[in-house]
Scaffold this motif. Structure first.
Motif, PDB file in Angstrom:
ATOM      1  N   THR A  30       0.866  -1.179   0.000  1.00 19.79           N
ATOM      2  CA  THR A  30       0.000   0.000   0.000  1.00 19.79           C
ATOM      3  C   THR A  30       0.902   1.227   0.000  1.00 19.79           C
ATOM      4  O   THR A  30       2.134   1.111   0.156  1.00 19.79           O
ATOM      5  CB  THR A  30      -0.891   0.030   1.246  1.00 19.79           C
ATOM      6  N   ALA A  31       0.318   2.391  -0.162  1.00 12.65           N
ATOM      7  CA  ALA A  31       1.112   3.622  -0.161  1.00 12.65           C
ATOM      8  C   ALA A  31       1.874   3.772   1.151  1.00 12.65           C
ATOM      9  O   ALA A  31       2.999   4.281   1.178  1.00 12.65           O
ATOM     10  CB  ALA A  31       0.205   4.831  -0.385  1.00 12.65           C
ATOM     11  N   GLN A  32       1.293   3.288   2.238  1.00  7.94           N
ATOM     12  CA  GLN A  32       1.950   3.397   3.543  1.00  7.94           C
ATOM     13  C   GLN A  32       2.902   2.236   3.799  1.00  7.94           C
ATOM     14  O   GLN A  32       4.035   2.430   4.247  1.00  7.94           O
ATOM     15  CB  GLN A  32       0.883   3.432   4.656  1.00  7.94           C
ATOM     16  N   ARG A  33       2.472   1.011   3.500  1.00  6.01           N
ATOM     17  CA  ARG A  33       3.249  -0.183   3.833  1.00  6.01           C
ATOM     18  C   ARG A  33       3.698  -0.850   2.542  1.00  6.01           C
ATOM     19  O   ARG A  33       2.928  -1.585   1.907  1.00  6.01           O
ATOM     20  CB  ARG A  33       2.388  -1.129   4.679  1.00  6.01           C
ATOM     21  N   ARG A  34       4.929  -0.601   2.146  1.00  5.59           N
ATOM     22  CA  ARG A  34       5.374  -1.072   0.837  1.00  5.59           C
ATOM     23  C   ARG A  34       6.815  -1.596   0.815  1.00  5.59           C
ATOM     24  O   ARG A  34       7.254  -2.164  -0.189  1.00  5.59           O
ATOM     25  CB  ARG A  34       5.271   0.060  -0.180  1.00  5.59           C
ATOM     26  N   LYS A  35       7.584  -1.450   1.899  1.00 10.99           N
ATOM     27  CA  LYS A  35       9.007  -1.788   1.869  1.00 10.99           C
ATOM     28  C   LYS A  35       9.243  -3.293   1.981  1.00 10.99           C
ATOM     29  O   LYS A  35       8.461  -4.022   2.580  1.00 10.99           O
ATOM     30  CB  LYS A  35       9.741  -1.052   2.987  1.00 10.99           C
ATOM     31  N   ILE A  36      10.360  -3.725   1.392  1.00 10.66           N
ATOM     32  CA  ILE A  36      10.808  -5.119   1.461  1.00 10.66           C
ATOM     33  C   ILE A  36      12.191  -5.139   2.110  1.00 10.66           C
ATOM     34  O   ILE A  36      13.048  -4.319   1.784  1.00 10.66           O
ATOM     35  CB  ILE A  36      10.877  -5.768   0.065  1.00 10.66           C
ATOM     36  N   LEU A  37      12.392  -6.101   3.007  1.00 11.96           N
ATOM     37  CA  LEU A  37      13.686  -6.265   3.681  1.00 11.96           C
ATOM     38  C   LEU A  37      14.391  -7.504   3.155  1.00 11.96           C
ATOM     39  O   LEU A  37      13.821  -8.599   3.121  1.00 11.96           O
ATOM     40  CB  LEU A  37      13.468  -6.403   5.192  1.00 11.96           C
ATOM     41  N   ILE A  38      15.646  -7.335   2.710  1.00 10.85           N
ATOM     42  CA  ILE A  38      16.509  -8.467   2.347  1.00 10.85           C
ATOM     43  C   ILE A  38      17.828  -8.308   3.085  1.00 10.85           C
ATOM     44  O   ILE A  38      18.072  -7.310   3.769  1.00 10.85           O
ATOM     45  CB  ILE A  38      16.748  -8.563   0.823  1.00 10.85           C
ATOM     46  N   GLU A  39      18.713  -9.301   2.933  1.00 15.98           N
ATOM     47  CA  GLU A  39      20.007  -9.217   3.599  1.00 15.98           C
ATOM     48  C   GLU A  39      21.088  -8.720   2.647  1.00 15.98           C
ATOM     49  O   GLU A  39      20.955  -8.845   1.420  1.00 15.98           O
ATOM     50  CB  GLU A  39      20.421 -10.569   4.196  1.00 15.98           C
TER      51      GLU A  39
END
Length: 425
Positions: free
Chosen positions: A123-132
């Motif tokens: 969503t516009a607010q929740r969109r980030k992805i975490l990788i190593e």
């Protein structure tokens, strides 16, 4: 975890092999020859060796194709229509899942994209992805392309967990803190189970708990973890996982990959997904145009797109049977001893002329050791190969070796370290 009492001599290695309860497993595999006998094959983290039963398994499917043709879908020795269902239980035991949570299909990265269709819902607010940091390139490409496909910027919306200055491994508490700091914007945590470069095994249970506490979905690429370490995906509450079957799982180059979907998602027919006819209810599969609407089968099977490639699945069937017979816990016990023995020999024979990047704690690693060679790493790998040791090189200066408990011996480890020490000397 039990390690071996260390002694440097060759006789000690031979004694360990004589006492090894899994020593006979080696006879189930073809060991590539070298002019001086069998090679020392330490590349199971890249391509596992061929089980001796694989050729006959492939031949059986060719015979059924020859003699039964289309009727082999239901009359073959292993009917093709339900072939993938042979992995429901054995695949679940391999990764610590419940029956129905595992399906074999496609390739790893294709499965990763299919999973992100369902589990990366930005969503516009929740969109980030975490990788190593130093993630396997295909993972990095996949998550960046997913961000781009939704109109987001990888530079702004891709979070990267990194080691602290002067360290090679990423601390679990640092991953947890990064998740907490971005809780309002984080949509997906997508890490490797074992980092391909350093060999670090992440604490999947703690990371999953932290991701869920932040409101994110959590998935893992288990390419270097499946068949290497005992996993408890269901109990750890992991949302999804993908893995290949050609590394530790010995199913041949480009083998059909595996996929886990937790049952709480697999039993939700409303979860968005890309659909194909082999993912629908098998009772309705051949009604074709009479039932034009897709009705997903419950469980991970509901993410299948096409019928399974039988000739590619036969080697996986043979390999999984070996793992199921021996058990991951038994393999893990030997792996801890075998890898610890290699580490002790490296310390004794080479000292500070090499550096092991992989964590020293056995709980934070599998079979792989990533060895930084102070000078001429690529040349060392080439020289090892000429001496009958199969390893691999990762730029700029790392030699990766994986003493696999199914077919490697303590003498393999002793000989490898002796050869490497002689070269460095």
């Amino acid at each position: 975890m039990q390690t071996v009492p260390y002694q440097p001599g060759e006789d000690f290695a031979r004694d360990l092999d004589r006492e090894d309860p899994l020593a006979s497993c080696r006879e189930r595999f073809h060991i590539p020859p070298h002019e001086n006998g069998d090679s020392i094959y330490f590349c199971g983290n890249s391509l596992g060796l061929q089980p001796k039963s694989t050729a006959a398994a492939l031949q059986q499917e060719l015979v059924d194709w020859r003699d039964l043709a289309v009727h082999a879908h239901f009359r073959g020795k292993h009917p093709w229509f339900s072939y993938h269902e042979a992995f429901r239980d054995v695949g679940a035991r391999l990764v610590g899942a419940n029956p129905g949570e595992v399906v074999l299909m496609n390739s790893l990265t294709a499965n990763l994209h299919l999973m992100m269709v369902s589990f990366y819902r930005p969503t516009a607010q929740r969109r980030k992805i975490l990788i190593e940091d130093a993630a396997f390139p295909s993972d990095s490409y996949a998550v960046k392309s997913q961000l781009h496909s939704h109109g987001y910027d990888a530079k702004a919306d891709l979070l990267v967990a990194k080691p602290r200055a002067g360290e090679h491994s990423i601390r679990t508490e640092d991953i947890e803190q990064l998740i907490a700091d971005n809780a309002d914007e984080l949509a997906l945590v997508m890490l490797a189970g074992v980092n391909y470069y350093t060999g670090q095994f992440f604490d999947l249970e703690r990371i999953t708990r932290a991701g869920h506490a932040a409101g994110a979905r959590v998935g893992f690429d288990l390419a270097h973890a499946a068949g290497n370490l005992p996993l408890r995906l269901h109990d750890w509450n992991v949302d999804f996982a993908v893995w290949c079957n050609y590394k530790y799982l010995n199913s041949g180059p480009g083998a059909v990959a595996g996929c886990f979907v937790h049952e709480r998602h697999g039993n939700d027919p409303e979860l968005p997904r890309f659909a194909g006819w082999w993912g629908n209810d098998p009772e309705e599969r051949f009604k074709m145009h009479l039932l034009p609407e897709f009705t997903p089968r419950a469980g991970a099977d509901g993410w299948q797109l096409s019928n399974p490639p039988i000739l590619a699945m036969a080697p996986v069937r043979e390999s999984y049977a070996i793992f199921d017979e021996i058990g991951m816990d038994n393999l893990r016990q030997k792996a801890v001893r075998l890898t610890g023995y290699m580490e002790a020999l490296l310390d004794d024979r080479l000292g500070d002329r090499v550096e092991v990047l992989t964590p020293r704690d056995p709980a934070q690693r599998g079979c792989q050791l990533s060895i930084r060679v102070v000078e001429g790493a690529k040349e060392r790998v080439d020289a090892l190969d000429r001496s009958g040791v199969v390893s691999d090189f990762r730029a700029p200066d790392v030699v990766r070796v994986a003493p696999v408990p199914l077919y490697n011996t303590y003498m393999d480890v002793w000989r490898f370290v002796s050869i490497l020490a002689d070269q460095v000397d």
